[in-house]
Scaffold this active site. Structure first.
Site, PDB file in Angstrom:
ATOM      1  CG  ASP B 381       8.776  34.310  83.302  1.00 37.88           C
ATOM      2  OD1 ASP B 381       9.950  34.386  82.913  1.00 37.88           O
ATOM      3  OD2 ASP B 381       7.863  33.851  82.598  1.00 37.88           O
ATOM      4  CD  GLU B 419      11.983  32.699  77.794  1.00 42.98           C
ATOM      5  OE1 GLU B 419      11.851  31.519  78.143  1.00 42.98           O
ATOM      6  OE2 GLU B 419      11.135  33.588  78.081  1.00 42.98           O
ATOM      7  CG  ASP B 448      13.120  31.598  82.683  1.00 40.78           C
ATOM      8  OD1 ASP B 448      12.815  32.641  83.283  1.00 40.78           O
ATOM      9  OD2 ASP B 448      12.598  31.262  81.603  1.00 40.78           O
ATOM     10  CG  HIS B 548       3.670  35.030  80.914  1.00 40.39           C
ATOM     11  ND1 HIS B 548       3.730  34.432  79.691  1.00 40.39           N
ATOM     12  CD2 HIS B 548       4.890  34.834  81.472  1.00 40.39           C
ATOM     13  CE1 HIS B 548       4.934  33.880  79.508  1.00 40.39           C
ATOM     14  NE2 HIS B 548       5.645  34.112  80.584  1.00 40.39           N
TER      15      HIS B 548
END
Lengths: 743, 743
Positions: B381, B419, B448, B548
């Protein structure tokens, strides 16, 4: 398919094949009488000239006679009969359009009670009626007395029977009431007599109520409408002037559109506000009266003399009140009673739409409209506009039915309902067809009153329409001026010095006075309003004198406004030529770079009038200057690309893409979040301005609200927000004008 | 010019000349190597197939290695270095695009303090620190220790050092806190330990604060992310699972876009809200922690056992608190201290735009984007999406530079900034180019995270894009499945029974999880999000486990997510084929009648779930039924006109007009006044829904707010208003699909 493969064996250095091949494909008729349109169909000046010649003054006169034969108040049977007349004309096999339909909305109107007429009276302390104002106009021509002549009233004023001492409040502006208060006059519980002008109708009652006034009277002063004349032999039917008993009716509603369905079409199933909580109605009973009656009230007032600017032509010294002078017609402690019995009613009101399908780009709409409803006979307002509309649609319809012409783009003729109550029919139409109109409308042409007077053309519009109105008006002779063009006559009456063009006729800006308002302010569609109007050296009348009275009749137009109807013909030709140019030109005749001139002048006005103030609050206009420059640069470059393309052999999509840039420019100035409290006003350049400086409205209004607040107040933050909204809109507008593959 | 005159002497019964003549005009090359585009240029399946073949898994892998080499948090020097990398690639003379530019906004981001790291500690009654949570993740691969690895934090959580007894609040939903309260647990002044999932990040703090909670901790339970596994040898780098020290970072901001410039692009001069009064930030200090630390806190809690659904996989019975059990690791009256030192900072963040100019319709944009910024290395990501983007732009750029291909319409590639902080770069772009995007954008393709896992395609989008994704995915083989198409594999994992088509893959609907949000919700541009994803029979992880965290690295992707990168290649091919079909097809491959199916299912859900309730309040769904029927009718008729036109010899404007109807349909569902409190959400079909029934959001939300109010309440009026807004939007949508000259 990709070009290499498409070509197959066809390779080689062949140069561009000329226009003819394309035309050979698209323009060859399929049969004997059904022309296949050419994809390059362009304005044909011969056809245009032939249309100009066919527009017939006598037929306009006959249309007007028929349209204004009877009173046709919105939603009345006579209004409905005119719907049928329009449908019949637009469906005529010889001269009709491709299709015509009526569409009906259920809207909130306001009427006086038939059973209990509104009344204005002077009442003695013991309750005796000492004097009553007329409840209808004098029947001077036999047309003012019928049952269908609606008595004078203030539409949407609430019912009520306030009674109090009379005061004279000039035009009923906020400033006027402040002045009365400054003079020590107690306004609480009074009846305020005001005259038309200076502010909107409804605003008089809003301002009055703020000061505790209980009821409002409104009259038209002969100084404002009759160049001072008021005697019977100086007024209609002996001249075009307003007779003593004449009363201007009108809507006192603050916004426009159906009051119960803001932003939604007023279909039967639509959500409706509760009329008791809906906003925009006058807060206190209000009633208009004639100057004959106003004179009796006003000339008997006691108190200090009104300021010089408040004096009028009723032949006495206007005093302020409160109350009557002891030695006048009434006892000094007499009061005025205003009895209003108006009722709100949900009524059906129809628009009529007539369509000519475009031959090449049927999804591009040039709209041309006027309202149909009047207060009484409405020969001037609006029927002399509808008379022109019908003549124009007849001439175009005849060509269409003959098969010799079909416009490049679609033409939509509209006859709006219930305009007089607040542009209701047109607004509901824009609410219902919001999406398709925003996507496809090229421009909206409004011809409401076509002839106010027969001196000169008068046009209002946004900058992109200036060039097409100029082009049209240069080609048409002005009536009775020995071949002088409408343009050359116009420039004698209204002109300005353009930095780009030198002396040109000045195009007025669009307020919200007619049905163009929802098109320009709500939808961002380039709009214009076209009429013939006064020689201002000959009259200072606010408007033609019988406006909204029962004296606005066919005879009035025929005898006083435009005998011979040549000004009507001039408007039909001008508006017709504009319509043809917009619907038929290969390249849309919208000159977007003319917006640059407006932006520059707004900017200069902002710099001169607000610059120092803004600087004191550390707000820089530099981003705005930059944005205006970007717009000018992009518009200038676009002009050059248009010129180049016009000289070349463009493909049809290149033209369409360019036209889309021109058509959609006006949309880029919309921001529905800019002025959330201003219903329908989304156009950041033409929203209402409170000040008198012609500049950016959001910025100017925010400045005037912030002016007396402290540094860092929310009002100053709003100034900055408005400035950013404006800069973003101008930058966005410039971005749409740049070559389409640039970001 | 009018066709009769254009033709001059050419009259007669000549039939339509074939396509060839037009092609002869527009498709003949002007020179040896500069192809003149054919105005009828259409999708070339050979070129499409060749592009599919050229999309190279190894190059995607190399892109990913380069993109994820270093942490590249938004606005960091490494993020800026990637801006330069993109510019270099897109300006490459051999494989670049027509143009590429970076555009920079000044946006409000939130970072932890370098000097004062955030800290979570257990503190004894005397103030001794008994235990501290890790302040960074364990350095397992040598990539978690560098100075550019941002420590775990909750972006936009305010600074503060609350201290109190710990409670366990499950997922921190409103319902969870109500349950705690119902159990008699005093929440005032406590620290709430919550786990990810169930609601948005920021909502946990908002809900907690409403109950007086002073600080919030958030962790990821191994039950939710690791299928229950938590030991070191079961987790990364030994598997794809989240290691015990891993912490999900994220934005806790409630809205999207730059927080200080709603609806305005965040240019340096733009008006900015005061950060102290801007809304949407979490109200209380919040900090995320790893499950290793969460276990120590949670397994020492005292009090009643949490409900079964609140239990997780940390290997102890989860209790509710408040406070620790007396015979655990800490004294019973120990408290938890949460010290947050986050700072708001205005930072420069760039978008990079790369453009391929359309050959025939350059003013029609097919947009394809992904964000560039990551929390740490962000290999999944967003870099595996950007790796695909770069490979796709390389292949297209190479064809372009060779001169053998240029799309019919313009292609806009975008690399969005910031983003992760709330879709900031893409939102600012839509604010800056609002007008031109609304006028011209055909569709937005978002890729994405391109590969979450390598089992199957997963696509989200609005109904018009379903058909083009189906068409693309049917033509491409799924990786390693012996020639089974991506479509045929997809339908095995996600499917539904369509009343029209039978069993089809199910397209998900678009929330606000990535940069498509401003395109669909704010601008009404048909949008989609494409990825490869999990086999849900093999894992129930909320999302890929290292999401993340500092463990989302190139090695993680290369070893665990998609060894060999064949799923990346499958996504590149699918999204690339969709892009080509949208940019090159003569007729836009947007099937608007598929919206009819959605409307019908939303309507049925409304009838079933709200019908009785509405009837009780005399609110009829009949106008909605009629509107849906009108839509279906208009869409069906349009489909037939398209089919007929495809079989005929359309002129280029006929195709353009039809394509405009298809392109602009999505815009007709926008109403900026529908949900004024929902920032950016204007799409009446896809705005957030509070309930679980898949139906019209405005109607459903209004009903759920009105449910417990009395008859005639303002909440019930709002239900009627929402119903009208919806009906008007659907009627307006149907109107745009009808033949263009109908009103």
């Amino acid at each position: 398919m990709q070009w290499v493969n498409v070509l197959g064996g066809v390779v080689g250095g062949a140069a561009l094949v000329g226009l003819g091949i394309i035309l050979g494909h698209f323009a060859i008729p399929k049969g004997a009488d059904v022309p296949t349109p050419s994809i390059f169909q362009d304005l044909d000046l011969e056809i245009l000239e032939s249309i100009m010649q066919q527009l017939d003054a006598r037929r306009i006169r006959e249309n007007l006679r028929e349209l204004s034969r009877e009173p046709h108040l919105a939603s009345s049977p006579q209004d409905e009969a005119l719907v049928q007349l329009l449908l019949q004309r637009w469906r005529d096999p010889e001269s009709g359009l491709d299709s015509a339909e009526a569409s009906t909305y259920e809207v909130l109107l306001s009427f006086p009670s038939r059973e209990q007429p509104n009344r204005v009276a002077v009442v003695s302390p013991t309750g005796n009626v000492l004097f009553s104002c007329r409840q209808s106009e004098q029947n001077l021509t036999g047309e003012q007395g019928g049952p269908d002549v609606v008595p004078p009233y203030a539409a949407y004023a609430p019912p009520g029977t306030p009674q109090g001492l009379l005061v004279y409040a000039n035009q009923g502006t906020e400033e006027d009431f402040m002045k009365l208060q400054a003079q020590g006059i107690k306004l609480e519980g009074t009846i305020a007599l005001t005259r038309y002008g200076g502010t909107g109708r409804g605003a008089k009652a809003v301002n009055a109520a703020k000061h505790g006034v209980a009821g409002v009277l409104v009259y038209t002063d002969p100084a404002d409408i009759n160049d001072g004349q008021s005697s019977t032999n100086e007024t209609f039917p002996n001249s075009w002037r307003l007779p003593p008993s004449g009363v201007e009716r009108g809507s006192y509603y603050e916004y426009f559109g159906d009051p119960l369905t803001p932003y939604l079409p007023a279909n039967p199933s639509s959500f409706r506000l509760d009329p008791d909580t809906a906003s925009g109605f006058p807060p206190i009973p209000t009633q208009p009266i004639g100057f004959e009656d106003a004179k009796i009230l006003l000339c008997n007032l006691q108190g200090a003399s009104a300021p010089a600017a408040w004096q009028g032509a009723l032949g006495c010294d206007y005093k302020l009140g409160p109350g009557f002078q002891p030695n006048g017609d009434f006892p000094g402690d007499s009061q005025v009673n205003v009895s209003v019995y108006n009722r709100l009613e949900l009524r059906n009101s129809s628009n009529v739409l007539g369509i000519i399908r475009g031959a090449v780009e049927p999804d591009r709409y040039v709209l041309y409209g006027n309202h149909r409803d009047s207060w009484v006979h409405g020969a001037v307002d609006p029927s002399n506009g509808t008379a022109v509309l019908l003549e124009l649609s007849r001439v175009l319809g005849t060509l269409l039915k003959k098969g010799t012409w079909r416009p490049r783009r679609s033409i939509v003729f509209a006859s709006w309902g219930a305009e007089e109550f607040g542009l209701i029919g047109s607004t509901e139409f824009t609410e219902e067809f919001f999406s398709k109109l925003q996507e496809r409308a090229v421009a909206y042409i409004n011809v409401d009153i076509s002839v106010f007077a027969n001196a000169t053309l008068r046009a209002q519009g946004t900058p992109p329409v200036q060039s097409v109105i100029f082009a049209a008006s240069k080609q048409i002779p002005a009536p009775s001026l020995g071949g002088l063009s409408i343009y050359d006559n116009w420039i004698r009456y209204f002109n300005r010095s353009s930095p780009v063009y030198g002396l040109v006729p000045s195009l007025g800006s669009l307020g919200a006075g007619s049905d163009y308002a929802p098109f320009i302010h709500f939808l961002g569609i380039s709009s214009m309003d076209i009429a013939y109007t006064y020689d201002r050296s000959k009259t200072s009348a606010r408007i033609y004198p019988t406006y909204h009275t029962a004296f606005d009749t066919f005879g009035y137009v025929d005898k006083f406004v435009d005998p011979g109807f040549s000004s009507h013909q001039a408007v039909a030709r001008t508006a017709g030529s504009v319509l043809l140019r917009l619907s038929d030109s290969l390249f849309l005749p919208l000159n977007v770079s003319d917006y640059g001139e407006t932006l520059r002048s707004f900017l200069q006005a902002a710099q001169q009038n607000l610059g120092v103030l803004l600087e004191q609050h550390s707000i820089s206009l530099v981003p705005l200057v930059t944005a205006v420059e970007k717009f000018e640069g992009a518009a200038g470059a676009l002009d050059q690309r248009i010129s180049a393309l016009q000289k070349a052999t463009p493909d049809p999509l290149q033209v369409r893409m360019l036209n889309d840039q021109l058509m959609l420019l006006e949309r880029t100035f919309l921001n529905p979040r800019a002025f959330p409290e201003e219903r329908y006003y989304s156009h950041v350049l033409w929203a209402p301005r409170t000040g008198s400086v012609a500049t950016f409205p959001g910025l100017a209004n925010a400045c005037s609200r912030a002016m007396n607040t402290s540094l860092g107040s929310p009002a100053w933050a709003e100034v900055q927000r408005q400035l950013s909204i404006l800069v973003v809109a101008l930058e966005g507008a410039a971005a749409t004008l740049r070559p389409v593959a640039d970001f």
